[in-house]
Design a protein around this motif. Structure first.
Motif, PDB file in Angstrom:
ATOM      1  N   ARG A  12       4.166  16.425  26.262  1.00 38.06           N
ATOM      2  CA  ARG A  12       3.242  16.490  24.953  1.00 38.06           C
ATOM      3  C   ARG A  12       3.773  17.688  24.384  1.00 38.06           C
ATOM      4  NH1 ARG A  12       1.620  11.972  24.244  1.00 38.06           N
ATOM      5  NH2 ARG A  12      -0.210  11.105  25.111  1.00 38.06           N
ATOM      6  N   SER A  13       3.750  17.884  22.929  1.00 35.20           N
ATOM      7  CA  SER A  13       4.465  18.900  22.182  1.00 35.20           C
ATOM      8  C   SER A  13       3.312  19.462  21.616  1.00 35.20           C
ATOM      9  CB  SER A  13       5.411  18.312  21.240  1.00 35.20           C
ATOM     10  OG  SER A  13       5.863  19.453  20.546  1.00 35.20           O
TER      11      SER A  13
ATOM     12  N   LYS B 203       1.795  22.506  19.161  1.00 33.01           N
ATOM     13  CA  LYS B 203       2.307  23.312  18.191  1.00 33.01           C
ATOM     14  C   LYS B 203       1.438  23.975  17.547  1.00 33.01           C
ATOM     15  CE  LYS B 203       6.656  22.154  18.683  1.00 33.01           C
ATOM     16  NZ  LYS B 203       7.652  22.970  19.796  1.00 33.01           N
ATOM     17  N   THR B 204       1.531  25.074  16.620  1.00 31.72           N
ATOM     18  CA  THR B 204       0.829  25.778  15.576  1.00 31.72           C
ATOM     19  C   THR B 204      -0.472  25.837  16.138  1.00 31.72           C
ATOM     20  OG1 THR B 204       0.441  23.434  14.358  1.00 31.72           O
ATOM     21  CG2 THR B 204       2.417  24.851  13.865  1.00 31.72           C
TER      22      THR B 204
ATOM     23  N   SER C  48      -2.983  24.036  17.324  1.00 27.80           N
ATOM     24  CA  SER C  48      -3.399  23.529  18.746  1.00 27.80           C
ATOM     25  C   SER C  48      -2.925  24.349  19.722  1.00 27.80           C
ATOM     26  CB  SER C  48      -2.787  22.286  19.041  1.00 27.80           C
ATOM     27  OG  SER C  48      -1.753  22.175  18.754  1.00 27.80           O
TER      28      SER C  48
ATOM     29  N   TRP D 249      -4.949  27.666  19.870  1.00 29.62           N
ATOM     30  CA  TRP D 249      -6.246  27.397  20.463  1.00 29.62           C
ATOM     31  C   TRP D 249      -5.864  27.405  21.929  1.00 29.62           C
ATOM     32  CZ3 TRP D 249      -8.128  23.911  24.143  1.00 29.62           C
ATOM     33  CH2 TRP D 249      -9.583  23.969  24.161  1.00 29.62           C
TER      34      TRP D 249
ATOM     35  N   ARG E 233      -7.278  17.746  29.601  1.00 34.33           N
ATOM     36  CA  ARG E 233      -7.681  16.962  28.522  1.00 34.33           C
ATOM     37  C   ARG E 233      -7.290  15.367  28.817  1.00 34.33           C
ATOM     38  NH1 ARG E 233      -6.239  14.404  23.844  1.00 34.33           N
ATOM     39  NH2 ARG E 233      -7.226  14.861  21.951  1.00 34.33           N
TER      40      ARG E 233
ATOM     41  N   GLU F 156     -12.089  16.340  27.696  1.00 31.38           N
ATOM     42  CA  GLU F 156     -12.272  17.531  27.093  1.00 31.38           C
ATOM     43  C   GLU F 156     -13.523  18.323  27.497  1.00 31.38           C
ATOM     44  OE1 GLU F 156     -11.436  18.855  23.672  1.00 31.38           O
ATOM     45  OE2 GLU F 156     -10.564  17.077  22.570  1.00 31.38           O
TER      46      GLU F 156
ATOM     47  N   LEU G 122     -12.667  21.329  29.549  1.00 28.75           N
ATOM     48  CA  LEU G 122     -11.859  22.302  28.916  1.00 28.75           C
ATOM     49  C   LEU G 122     -12.812  23.404  28.745  1.00 28.75           C
ATOM     50  CD1 LEU G 122      -9.309  20.552  26.609  1.00 28.75           C
ATOM     51  CD2 LEU G 122      -8.992  22.026  28.731  1.00 28.75           C
TER      52      LEU G 122
ATOM     53  N   PHE H  44      -9.636  20.272  21.747  1.00 28.16           N
ATOM     54  CA  PHE H  44      -8.231  20.857  21.740  1.00 28.16           C
ATOM     55  C   PHE H  44      -7.595  19.293  21.259  1.00 28.16           C
ATOM     56  CE2 PHE H  44      -4.590  20.730  25.150  1.00 28.16           C
ATOM     57  CZ  PHE H  44      -3.866  21.621  24.491  1.00 28.16           C
ATOM     58  N   GLU H  45      -7.118  19.482  19.764  1.00 33.88           N
ATOM     59  CA  GLU H  45      -6.667  18.459  19.143  1.00 33.88           C
ATOM     60  C   GLU H  45      -5.197  18.903  18.903  1.00 33.88           C
ATOM     61  OE1 GLU H  45      -7.633  15.625  18.232  1.00 33.88           O
ATOM     62  OE2 GLU H  45      -9.514  15.998  18.958  1.00 33.88           O
ATOM     63  N   TYR H  46      -4.297  17.740  19.186  1.00 26.21           N
ATOM     64  CA  TYR H  46      -2.866  18.105  19.119  1.00 26.21           C
ATOM     65  C   TYR H  46      -2.447  18.271  17.698  1.00 26.21           C
ATOM     66  CZ  TYR H  46      -2.860  16.468  24.231  1.00 26.21           C
ATOM     67  OH  TYR H  46      -3.080  16.438  25.471  1.00 26.21           O
ATOM     68  N   SER H  47      -1.834  19.379  17.421  1.00 21.30           N
ATOM     69  CA  SER H  47      -1.316  19.677  15.861  1.00 21.30           C
ATOM     70  C   SER H  47      -0.332  18.659  15.849  1.00 21.30           C
ATOM     71  CB  SER H  47      -1.102  21.027  15.509  1.00 21.30           C
ATOM     72  OG  SER H  47      -1.911  21.819  15.906  1.00 21.30           O
TER      73      SER H  47
ATOM     74  N   ALA I 106       3.493  17.241  15.495  1.00 19.56           N
ATOM     75  CA  ALA I 106       4.641  17.815  15.987  1.00 19.56           C
ATOM     76  C   ALA I 106       5.857  17.049  15.657  1.00 19.56           C
ATOM     77  CB  ALA I 106       4.238  17.994  17.592  1.00 19.56           C
TER      78      ALA I 106
ATOM     79  N   ARG J  18       9.294   9.759  21.333  1.00 16.75           N
ATOM     80  CA  ARG J  18       9.211  10.021  22.640  1.00 16.75           C
ATOM     81  C   ARG J  18       9.975   8.830  23.517  1.00 16.75           C
ATOM     82  NH1 ARG J  18       5.940   8.781  26.774  1.00 16.75           N
ATOM     83  NH2 ARG J  18       3.921   7.714  25.403  1.00 16.75           N
TER      84      ARG J  18
ATOM     85  N   ARG K  29      13.828   8.964  22.482  1.00 14.77           N
ATOM     86  CA  ARG K  29      14.491  10.325  23.119  1.00 14.77           C
ATOM     87  C   ARG K  29      14.591  10.161  24.462  1.00 14.77           C
ATOM     88  NH1 ARG K  29      10.139  14.714  22.983  1.00 14.77           N
ATOM     89  NH2 ARG K  29       9.449  13.626  24.509  1.00 14.77           N
ATOM     90  N   ASP K  30      13.416   9.575  25.363  1.00 15.08           N
ATOM     91  CA  ASP K  30      13.402   9.792  26.544  1.00 15.08           C
ATOM     92  C   ASP K  30      13.786   8.384  27.241  1.00 15.08           C
ATOM     93  OD1 ASP K  30      12.233  12.283  26.482  1.00 15.08           O
ATOM     94  OD2 ASP K  30      10.187  11.697  26.876  1.00 15.08           O
TER      95      ASP K  30
ATOM     96  N   GLN L 183      -7.038   6.633  24.939  1.00 16.36           N
ATOM     97  CA  GLN L 183      -6.397   7.832  24.898  1.00 16.36           C
ATOM     98  C   GLN L 183      -5.060   7.543  24.341  1.00 16.36           C
ATOM     99  OE1 GLN L 183      -6.179   9.550  28.728  1.00 16.36           O
ATOM    100  NE2 GLN L 183      -7.856  10.844  28.392  1.00 16.36           N
TER     101      GLN L 183
ATOM    102  N   ARG M 146      -2.238   7.455  21.742  1.00 16.83           N
ATOM    103  CA  ARG M 146      -2.054   7.964  20.503  1.00 16.83           C
ATOM    104  C   ARG M 146      -1.374   7.201  19.378  1.00 16.83           C
ATOM    105  NH1 ARG M 146      -3.490  13.221  20.916  1.00 16.83           N
ATOM    106  NH2 ARG M 146      -2.301  13.978  19.048  1.00 16.83           N
TER     107      ARG M 146
ATOM    108  N   LYS N  59       5.999  13.875  18.192  1.00 18.13           N
ATOM    109  CA  LYS N  59       6.464  13.779  19.383  1.00 18.13           C
ATOM    110  C   LYS N  59       5.196  13.400  20.525  1.00 18.13           C
ATOM    111  CE  LYS N  59       8.836  17.496  18.438  1.00 18.13           C
ATOM    112  NZ  LYS N  59       9.356  18.989  18.459  1.00 18.13           N
ATOM    113  N   ASN N  60       4.129  13.252  19.852  1.00 18.24           N
ATOM    114  CA  ASN N  60       3.096  13.043  20.893  1.00 18.24           C
ATOM    115  C   ASN N  60       2.444  11.653  20.501  1.00 18.24           C
ATOM    116  OD1 ASN N  60       2.718  15.500  22.138  1.00 18.24           O
ATOM    117  ND2 ASN N  60       1.656  16.531  20.374  1.00 18.24           N
TER     118      ASN N  60
ATOM    119  N   ASP O 258       2.238   7.765  21.099  1.00 16.77           N
ATOM    120  CA  ASP O 258       2.497   6.729  22.232  1.00 16.77           C
ATOM    121  C   ASP O 258       2.718   5.379  21.691  1.00 16.77           C
ATOM    122  OD1 ASP O 258       1.878   8.864  24.157  1.00 16.77           O
ATOM    123  OD2 ASP O 258      -0.304   8.416  23.767  1.00 16.77           O
TER     124      ASP O 258
END
Lengths: 312, 480
Positions: free
Chosen positions: A36-37, A39-40, A42, A45, A267, A272, A275, B3-6, B8, B114, B117-118, B317, B319, B326-327, B329
């Protein structure tokens, strides 16, 4: 909720109905989540979240009052140049340093930071029950509000599950309302993920408020598959009982990347709700400075050298 | 705060897509004879990526002539270890340009970065490395003392794993000394054309690999060309049957990798969390555009409810969205036509009384999207249990006894893949013996390796690809 009585047959029956863990599958799930990447926004936080979850730890034979006080100062204000940095989750020391830590924290505005004591003949757990009880009482009487006990891994591996269970029950009784009980499984000595799942459930059934991976004295410690399986265990326990048990990986988490991977695991496994420092802690010492350096990088756009974070 | 993933997103700066592409014949990009072209689009945005030359029969003929000439004059005379060196070189260049291939594949196909790449790109390179090693050891491949290439091979590949299927086809063909005319799928030609550049970069002799872009008619011209010695095809069973009819009596040999309706069998003693992961990767890997997908979940009835509950939580879950993130799925469905097909078959599930469930998820407005979907209460008599949907749609059935599981698993015209989930080793071996499927995974799913043969029973195909068995398909044995 009493799921298990303290008898051998009851404990065995309870653990036997747990599903097995396929090691290859668990490792590949943990590895995938490691990609999982973050960034910025997130990342920003996650860094503050991780700082607030650290059990800032010193567990050395060479610990002195001076060392412990320095650690406490850092715990309250991890970055003296930036008051927006949150305080850490707790201070974690041996029981003879609890009073020093408590007194110093109170004196410098760290009243809200709990002091955790490792207990029950940490790290090996090789002592009589009486010694383990006294060890815990000493810590409680010195002001510890969190007890990090170790399980008897020898007893677990030899099948004496009653011994493991009742020790936890006794220590939990001593803690009562005075302290949170974290139960260290020392997964590096339990080795298999099936054992990790069993020990997690055993500890929760005996009254653990937190399950913790490791003492930090044994390698491997908080590996991603181990933390994954423990997070699955607390998630399943919540579904069975409606009670949320915390998880504390400790040992080997040194970089911001490692810490963020842990938060991703939380997560996407337990959810959540976990957390929060009430339900997730990271036992670490060197990690804090790396988090601070990454935080500076996000704020200033460039990496500061190691001399721009304090060494304690 | 949560915790939301920005976002990427992987940068697209690394790829350099030409406004238009010609055909790759005899080591050069050349214009097609006709002026007809077709567009290839990014299925996640519907934006046109490039204009592609359309090969008609005369272009295919030119490519076959080039391949024949390269076979006769260069490739069949070259020392085997020299052939191997070219394959090693191609494999290394693919690794060096891995990111470029991954981004381009994601843009042209819609699958998540993902995965490209993988999985796609590393596996494609691995196929070239594996087969490079075989080039000078073919006597030990089990095809007799005197293994010889067929000559010129016509290869037709699908859109679900464009580069990986190219590698599955081209690597063994070259290692065994054949030359190749390859037709990539109409909706996903770009990584094949980048591969053509890699062939140039590796200094591969002209004509050894030729790439002709087009549609079904182009493929048909290749299949029916009189100077083709062997056909290798991956795609639908319908087209595969057509190929088999077309080459009957011509002396051309063929390998066919066709459809599937893989059964994923879950016994009540399975390691449940990893089983849930395996079910998810079995059906949602590559948007379910996988011929060996575990699209029929057979669950022992006494664990059905618990398993479905856990499965739903896990699927929630997933995505779904920008394939370049990159996140992500689950990416985009490859084409409007495929999306329509998924919708059509899935709606039959509703009509026939199965219970549809999808998690809440917002799909992008542009592009082709389908949410991860499961149908419970499916029976063998439902269309969604029989027909290949080739999308992110899982049909859940139950069984009571191990034998019933096997009987239901085998009760299909296909026989490509199956999965068995149990902690009991003896049951795995027992089930593997009974299952009529070319690939059987135990406590895992959708794992691939160049050393492992892949292929189907019944309407899932002829022959094997990968491993020693795959090499044999490109070799003639026996006396000279």
């Amino acid at each position: 909720m009493q799921l298990v009585e303290g008898t051998d047959s009851s404990i065995r029956r309870f653990l036997k109905q747990l599903p097995g863990v396929d090691q290859v599958g668990a490792e590949s799930r943990a590895a995938m989540l490691g990609t999982r990447s973050i960034k910025t926004a997130s990342k920003k936080w996650a860094i503050d979240c991780a700082i607030s979850m650290i059990d800032l730890t010193t567990l050395e034979g060479s610990d002195t009052d001076g060392k412990v006080k320095a650690l406490c100062t850092k715990a309250v204000h991890p970055d003296p140049t930036d008051p927006t940095v949150p305080s850490v989750g707790a201070i974690c020391v041996y029981n003879d340093k609890v009073a020093t830590a408590r007194k110093h924290l109170d004196a410098i505005g760290g009243q809200s930071i709990p002091v955790a004591a490792v207990s029950t003949a940490f790290p090996s757990g090789r002592a009589s029950l009486e010694v383990k009880k006294q060890d815990t009482l000493d810590a409680l009487n010195s002001g510890a509000t969190e007890i990090d006990m170790v399980i008897d891994r020898g007893a677990f591996l030899s099948g004496d599950l009653v011994k493991v269970f009742t020790e936890i029950v006794y220590i939990k009784e001593l803690c009562g309302d005075r302290a949170h009980l974290k139960v260290i499984l020392e997964t590096g000595e339990l080795v298999t993920l099936d054992n990790v799942r069993k020990a997690s459930h055993l500890a929760m059934a005996a009254g653990a408020d937190f399950i913790k991976t490791s003492t930090g004295k044994i390698s491997p410690a908080a590996t991603a598959p181990v933390v994954l399986v423990m997070l699955e265990a607390v998630r399943d326990w919540y579904e069975m009982t409606g009670i949320r048990i915390g998880v504390k990986p400790a040992g080997g988490i040194r970089t911001t990347k490692d810490a963020i991977k842990q938060l991703v695991l939380v997560r996407e496994t337990a959810g959540e709700e976990w957390l929060t420092p009430k339900l997730f802690r990271i036992g670490a010492s060197a990690l804090l400075n790396d988090l601070l350096m990454q935080r500076m990088k996000l704020r200033n756009g460039n990496y500061a050298g190691p001399n721009y974070v304090t060494l304690d | 705060m949560t915790f939301e993933y920005s976002p990427a997103p992987e940068s697209t700066a690394i790829v350099d897509i030409s406004a238009q592409y010609g055909l790759f014949i005899n080591g050069k990009f050349v214009a097609a004879k006709g002026s007809k072209t077709f567009n290839t689009i990014n299925p996640a945005t519907e934006k046109v990526l490039s204009k592609i030359a359309y090969a008609q029969a005369s272009d295919v003929d030119k490519a076959v002539v080039a391949a024949r000439s390269a076979y006769t004059k260069v490739w069949s005379k070259m020392a085997p270890q020299e052939r191997g060196k070219y394959l090693f070189r191609i494999a290394r260049i693919m690794q060096e340009r891995a990111r470029e291939f991954a981004v381009l594949e994601t843009m042209d196909n819609g699958k998540p970065i993902r995965e490209t790449r993988d999985i796609d790109v590393p596996l494609a390179a691995a196929h070239f490395f594996y087969h490079a090693g075989w080039a000078d050891k073919l006597k030990y491949a089990g095809a007799g003392d005197n293994p010889r290439p067929h000559g010129v091979v016509g290869q037709i590949i699908p859109w679900n794993f464009p580069l990986l299927m190219l590698a599955w086809k081209v690597a063994p063909a070259l290692a065994t000394g054949n030359t190749v005319v390859l037709k990539p799928a109409e909706t996903t030609p770009l990584t094949a054309l980048l591969f053509a550049e890699v062939c140039q970069q590796a200094g591969l002799p002209a004509g050894v690999v030729n790439i002709v872009t087009g549609d079904g008619a182009t493929g048909s011209a290749l299949v029916n060309h009189p100077d083709i010695d062997k056909i290798a095809f991956t795609g639908s069973t319908g087209v595969g049957k057509g190929i088999a009819r077309a080459i009957a009596g011509t002396g051309k040999s063929a390998t066919l990798e066709l459809g599937g309706k893989g059964a994923n069998i879950v016994f009540d003693d399975s390691p449940i969390d990893q089983t849930v992961e395996g079910i998810v990767s079995g059906i949602f890997f590559n948007q379910g555009h996988v011929c060996c997908a575990g699209s029929r979940l057979l669950v022992q009835e006494n664990v059905h409810d618990e398993l479905i509950e856990k499965l739903k939580r896990r699927i929630s879950q997933i995505r779904v969205g920008d394939p370049l993130d990159k996140n992500t799925d689950l990416g985009a469905i490859n084409s409007a036509a495929q999306l329509a097909r998924i919708k059509e078959i899935s709606s039959s599930g509703d009509a026939e009384g199965a219970h549809r469930w999808s998690p809440e998820c917002t799909l992008p407005e542009k592009g082709f999207w389908y949410p991860p979907t499961i149908f419970t209460g499916v029976t063998q008599a439902n269309r969604i249990a029989q027909e290949e949907i080739f999308g992110p749609v899982l049909s859940v059935l139950t069984f009571r006894t191990p034998q019933e599981a096997i009987d239901k698993a085998n009760n299909t015209p296909y026989g490509l893949s199956a999965g068995v989930w149990t902690e009991k080793g003896s049951r795995i071996l027992w089930a593997a013996k009974q299952l009529k499927a070319g690939v059987i995974w135990a406590n895992t799913f959708n794992k691939f390796d160049p050393a492992s043969p892949f292929g189907g029973y019944k309407e899932s195909g002829w022959g094997r690809e990968g491993g020693r068995h795959g090499l044999a398909a490109y070799l003639k044995g026996g006396e000279k």
